[in-house]
Design a protein around this motif. Structure first.
Motif, PDB file in Angstrom:
ATOM      1  N   GLY A 288       0.838  -0.737  -0.134  1.00 19.25           N
ATOM      2  CA  GLY A 288      -0.282  -0.018  -0.010  1.00 19.25           C
ATOM      3  C   GLY A 288       0.869   1.257  -0.180  1.00 19.25           C
ATOM      4  N   LEU A 289       0.494   2.421   0.570  1.00 18.10           N
ATOM      5  CA  LEU A 289       1.305   3.529   0.432  1.00 18.10           C
ATOM      6  C   LEU A 289       1.179   4.070   2.052  1.00 18.10           C
ATOM      7  N   GLY A 290       2.833   4.707   2.681  1.00 17.88           N
ATOM      8  CA  GLY A 290       3.112   4.692   3.703  1.00 17.88           C
ATOM      9  C   GLY A 290       3.557   6.137   3.108  1.00 17.88           C
ATOM     10  N   SER A 291       2.686   7.047   3.312  1.00 16.60           N
ATOM     11  CA  SER A 291       3.491   8.421   3.081  1.00 16.60           C
ATOM     12  C   SER A 291       4.560   8.866   3.370  1.00 16.60           C
ATOM     13  N   ASP A 292       4.422   9.396   4.869  1.00 16.35           N
ATOM     14  CA  ASP A 292       5.008  10.204   5.215  1.00 16.35           C
ATOM     15  C   ASP A 292       5.190  11.330   5.770  1.00 16.35           C
TER      16      ASP A 292
END
Length: 342
Positions: A288-292
């Motif tokens: 998935g996404l884990g933008s920070d």
């Protein structure tokens, strides 16, 4: 396309730099706020409770020059860390009362929230500095809505060692979980608090796996494409898929490519290369996404959450089908959390 994100530091940004968090979250300031979320289809995600060394506005420019040489931060006093964690949880409660977010503690609430006009918030503790060996603060934070925890940030705690911000090395930089760390993750399993391996050493990562828990790295990339201690080897990514865990693509420029580390600059093409590799290793149901967002410098094309459609369109142009894009943007995280939260 509505996005569920694996990691952001909006609560920390507000706690460190705002005298009126509810007012400021309604303004287009920072990476995540209500206007940017509406413009970019940001539906929510994991909101971190992070304890900084000092209470001051985040200075992300320290990451932008490239070739970082940051010393390992010293351990943080438990009391100081607890003030920060509770303060940020309090901000989340205020944002919920204002109608901006839903603090989600079960799968039913999560499902309702993500299709509403509020932002879905899963409270995550980034570094368990605020928890003592008696684990009492864990139960208190759980009562406040905490459902995800990383035993360390990039500094050591009584529970384990964090990896330093170093390039040309992998995460095998120190010991794994301590005896207290193993007690911590066992108690988290009893409560239903997810364990995040981002920032843990490689040995700590495998300790979590040996405990029989799904391996999750909410905001970590592929080491084969950016050889720094924060990223995951192919063996780790494969283990995430095998344990039905999740890996979230970190947008931070320094973790996207070797050039990103050296120069502080990266682009959407680097995000796509990372996604290609992560999908190949972990599988399309486990990425998935884990933008920070609000915690790191962003690549060209993503200045804030309002620019998420740029990444979605880049995926389309890269050849990803709509079903895969939807999995990456929200379905995989939502499916994992539905299993985890029950």
């Amino acid at each position: 396309m509505r996005v569920f994100d694996g990691h952001n530091d909006a609560l920390g940004r507000l706690w460190c730099g705002s005298d009126d968090p509810v007012r400021d979250f309604a303004q287009p300031v920072g990476h995540i706020n209500m206007p940017h979320a509406a413009a970019g289809g940001f539906g929510g995600g994991f909101f971190a409770l992070y304890s900084p060394g000092k209470r001051a506005p985040f200075d992300l420019s320290i990451f932008e020059g490239g070739d970082l040489e940051l010393p390992m931060p010293t351990a943080l006093p438990e009391r100081q860390a607890l003030v920060a964690a509770i303060g940020q949880a309090g901000i989340a409660a205020q944002l919920q009362s204002a109608g901006y977010i839903d603090i989600c503690t079960d799968a039913q609430t999560l499902g309702r929230s993500f299709v509403s006009d509020r932002l879905t918030c899963v409270l995550h503790l980034e570094g368990a500095d605020c928890i003592g060996s008696d684990l009492l603060a864990l139960d208190a934070l759980f009562a406040m809505g905490l459902r995800s925890l990383g035993p360390v940030w990039s500094r050591h705690t009584i529970f384990g060692q964090g990896v330093p911000f170093e390039n040309n090395t992998d995460g095998d930089t120190g010991a794994g979980l301590t005896a207290d760390g193993k007690r911590l993750i066992a108690r988290c399993a009893e409560l239903g608090v997810m364990i995040d391996t981002s920032h843990l050493t490689m040995k700590g990562f495998w300790d979590v796996g040996e405990a029989g828990l799904p391996l999750v790295a909410t905001h970590s990339n592929a080491w084969e494409l950016a050889r720094n201690a924060r990223n995951l080897t192919d063996a780790q990514l494969r283990a995430i898929g095998e344990t039905k865990g999740m890996a979230g693509l970190n947008f931070a420029t320094l973790f996207l490519s070797d050039d990103g580390w050296r120069t502080g600059k990266a682009g959407l093409e680097d995000c796509l290369r990372q996604l290609d590799h992560m999908l190949e290793m972990a599988g399309e149901d486990h990425v998935g996404l884990g933008s920070d967002f609000d915690g790191a410098p962003m690549p060209e094309g993503i200045d804030h959450a309002g620019d998420l459609p740029n990444l979605v369109e880049a995926m389309r142009q890269h050849g990803y089908g709509e079903a895969l894009i939807t999995k990456i943007c929200n379905e995989n995280w939502l499916a994992f959390l539905s299993r985890h939260l029950g």
